[in-house]
Write an enzyme that holds these catalytic residues in place. Structure first.
Site, PDB file in Angstrom:
ATOM      1  N   LYS A  97      17.619   4.089  10.519  1.00  0.00           N
ATOM      2  CA  LYS A  97      18.690   3.441  11.292  1.00  0.00           C
ATOM      3  C   LYS A  97      18.209   2.044  11.655  1.00  0.00           C
ATOM      4  O   LYS A  97      17.346   1.873  12.505  1.00  0.00           O
ATOM      5  CB  LYS A  97      19.017   4.241  12.553  1.00  0.00           C
ATOM      6  CG  LYS A  97      20.274   3.740  13.246  1.00  0.00           C
ATOM      7  CD  LYS A  97      20.642   4.620  14.429  1.00  0.00           C
ATOM      8  CE  LYS A  97      22.042   4.292  14.926  1.00  0.00           C
ATOM      9  NZ  LYS A  97      22.284   2.875  15.173  1.00  0.00           N
ATOM     10  N   GLU A 130      14.689   2.150  14.989  1.00  0.00           N
ATOM     11  CA  GLU A 130      15.620   2.710  15.971  1.00  0.00           C
ATOM     12  C   GLU A 130      15.775   4.215  15.853  1.00  0.00           C
ATOM     13  O   GLU A 130      16.061   4.902  16.818  1.00  0.00           O
ATOM     14  CB  GLU A 130      16.984   2.026  15.842  1.00  0.00           C
ATOM     15  CG  GLU A 130      17.897   2.316  17.009  1.00  0.00           C
ATOM     16  CD  GLU A 130      19.218   1.576  16.941  1.00  0.00           C
ATOM     17  OE1 GLU A 130      20.010   1.729  17.876  1.00  0.00           O
ATOM     18  OE2 GLU A 130      19.460   0.872  15.945  1.00  0.00           O
ATOM     19  N   LYS A 163      22.829  12.137   6.575  1.00  0.00           N
ATOM     20  CA  LYS A 163      24.066  12.166   5.802  1.00  0.00           C
ATOM     21  C   LYS A 163      24.075  13.355   4.848  1.00  0.00           C
ATOM     22  O   LYS A 163      23.066  13.641   4.195  1.00  0.00           O
ATOM     23  CB  LYS A 163      24.214  10.869   5.001  1.00  0.00           C
ATOM     24  CG  LYS A 163      24.195   9.611   5.858  1.00  0.00           C
ATOM     25  CD  LYS A 163      24.311   8.337   5.017  1.00  0.00           C
ATOM     26  CE  LYS A 163      24.325   7.093   5.884  1.00  0.00           C
ATOM     27  NZ  LYS A 163      24.461   5.851   5.079  1.00  0.00           N
TER      28      LYS A 163
END
Length: 552
Positions: free
Chosen positions: A231, A377, A382
């Site tokens: 991320k 982060e 997915k």
């Protein structure tokens, strides 16, 4: 041709209807056999209208106080009790400069034409003339409706899904892909919505992620396998290329500032040598000479100067369209494989996102720990077989502040709703802030926590940045949009929560609080992390997101 009076009655009926099915049926029955379906739907969804009127609530009050020759201060005070449409209606009824019409004479076409003209002017004198002209042909209720259209909020408690699915059961999903309202309405009448596809140079609603608080939950969500993607702490960018033309859109489908993306016009043709037209989902990040991402917010012109030998780098994670072929219905693993075939990395400029195929919980834990060790982060998870669903939260995100079990798994992007005077050295200024979230079901804003701890420089800047209305903790002055318990009534409330700042708030854990109105959810030891300038209120943490975030 539909009259404004008919439209107003429809809005009133929608507001009072009890739920999704009833609201959609009202709209469907109303537009049946009408020739101006597109105009009706467009005006029912003013928030999707790309016309810009260059005026907020305070500016509308200022202009109409001049037109009506009424006290601007009195009008602003009245606004503090409700919303802009009611205030203008009240003072229009009382004014002696322009007599309101006894009977409504306007059509929707008249109103739409007025709005188009209003969006084309910026000078105050021109705005006053147009607002005077429209008031002279309005009833009190007509003008209230027109002003609410300018404000882009009809307050009918019906968003795009309610309105669009009145046209066809899958119209909302198709719209999130094509973002072309007129095309959807025209094709719905021919029962041909399936033919609508992505249009290059027109933004697509980005697919989103919901928060995840455990590795176990991730495997329940994606039992057939998942990709774990870094991320990135940058800015989401949707890249469109059509021959030699380029367009770059943010997560809220607005054009990205040119200084952040202009370099891509040189490098995209080099990275995608075979592509004539293409749409990419990606993140733009400032990286150092070793391709290591630099802190969020460093993409700004002045901030970037602090990092020598840095470059803008596009991390590409999806291909949605390629040379006339809509790829959104293809499984992710195939889209990713295709992307590998057609894209050539350009170090520090255009690269693939970092992706790992996850097969078990321990592997996911290791990948997460590695990302956090590198001060990234977190991860986006997915479904390996997932299609790209515009606007839907089908992915998961993990960006833990704390790794211990039971600790807060994610920050929350909350909206500044109000403020309190500080004490001691900070007395006389706003120093403590009331944070909250939007409740889609009620259309109200609910409180989550209070936040303080800003340094003196930040507080000084916030005094000017935040547009507040002083209510002095008076319960009678609480605006209609805010649900707050007595002990948390602030000294100030924001003028418009939809225009307010969004702050990322972290904490030790989510807690239960009977005093806060967001389903009793609050945050223990809240702390301000950063301002989310890349998000609007629509992308902030809503109440249903907060509820999901707290479920383990």
């Amino acid at each position: 041709m539909t009259s404004l009076r008919e439209f107003r009655k429809l809005c009133c009926d929608i507001y009072h209807a009890s739920g999704y099915k009833e609201k959609s049926k009202l709209i469907r029955d109303f537009i049946t056999d009408r020739d101006d379906k597109y105009l009706i739907i467009k005006l029912l969804l003013p928030g999707l209208d790309d016309r810009i009127y260059n005026m907020n609530d305070k500016q509308i009050i200022k202009l109409y106080s001049i037109i009506f020759k009424q006290s601007q201060e009195d009008m602003l005070q009245d606004l503090g009790y409700g919303y802009i449409g009611d205030t203008i209606r009240t003072f229009f009824k009382e004014n002696t400069e322009i007599r309101p019409r006894d009977k409504s004479i306007l059509t929707l076409e008249d109103v739409d034409s007025f709005l188009t003209t209003l969006s084309s002017v910026t000078k105050e004198s021109h705005q006053i003339k147009l607002l005077t002209d429209i008031a002279s042909v309005c009833t009190c209720n007509d003008l209230k409706c027109v002003v609410m259209l300018i404000d882009k909020d009809l307050k009918i408690k019906a968003g795009p899904r309610y309105v669009l699915n009145a046209i066809s059961p899958n119209a909302y999903d198709v719209f999130r892909k094509s973002n072309n309202l007129k095309e959807i309405i025209e094709n719905a009448s021919k029962q041909n919505l399936d033919s609508i596809s992505i249009s290059v140079m027109t933004p697509i609603n980005p697919m989103l992620a919901e928060s995840c608080d455990s590795v176990n939950k991730a495997f329940k969500k994606f039992p057939s396998g998942m990709f774990a993607e870094v991320k990135y702490d940058g800015e989401r960018v949707q890249v469109h290329k059509n021959n030699n033309e380029f367009a770059f859109f943010s997560r809220n489908m607005k054009p990205v500032l040119s200084h952040k993306v202009d370099y891509l016009k040189e490098y995209i043709p080099k990275a995608f040598k075979k592509a004539t037209s293409i749409v990419l989902d990606s993140e733009i990040v400032l990286v150092d000479e070793h391709n290591v991402p630099l802190p969020f917010g460093s993409l700004g012109i002045h901030k970037k100067k602090e990092y020598k030998n840095s470059n803008m780098c596009l991390f590409v994670f999806d291909c949605l369209y390629f040379d006339g072929f809509d790829m959104t219905d293809i499984p992710l693993y195939e889209r990713r494989s295709f992307l590998k075939d057609v894209m050539v990395e350009i170090p520090n400029r255009i690269v693939f996102s970092e992706l790992t195929n996850i097969s078990n919980e321990s592997q996911l834990t290791d990948v997460l720990d590695d990302a956090l060790t590198r001060k990234l982060e977190g991860l986006v998870l997915k479904d390996i077989n997932g299609v790209y669903e515009p606007g839907k939260r089908r992915w998961l995100k993990i960006k833990r502040d704390y790794l211990n079990e039971g600790s807060m798994a994610d920050s929350a992007d909350l909206v500044v709703l109000g403020a309190y005077y500080g004490k001691g050295a900070k007395g006389g200024i706003m120093a403590v802030f009331l944070m909250g979230c939007y409740d889609d079901e009620s259309g109200k804003w609910k409180t989550v926590t209070k936040c303080s701890g800003h340094d003196d420089n930040t507080l000084r800047v916030l005094q000017d940045q935040l547009t507040m209305v002083k209510i002095n903790k008076d319960p009678k002055k609480i605006p209609e949009w805010l649900v707050v318990n007595k002990i948390y009534i602030p000294d100030f409330v924001v003028e418009d929560p939809k225009q307010s700042q969004i702050w990322e708030i972290s904490g030790a854990e989510f807690t239960s609080s009977k005093s806060h109105t967001a389903n009793g959810i609050s945050i223990r030891f809240p702390r301000f992390t950063r301002i989310r300038e890349d998000k609007t209120w629509k992308e902030s943490t809503h109440l249903n997101d907060l509820v999901n975030l707290t479920k383990s």
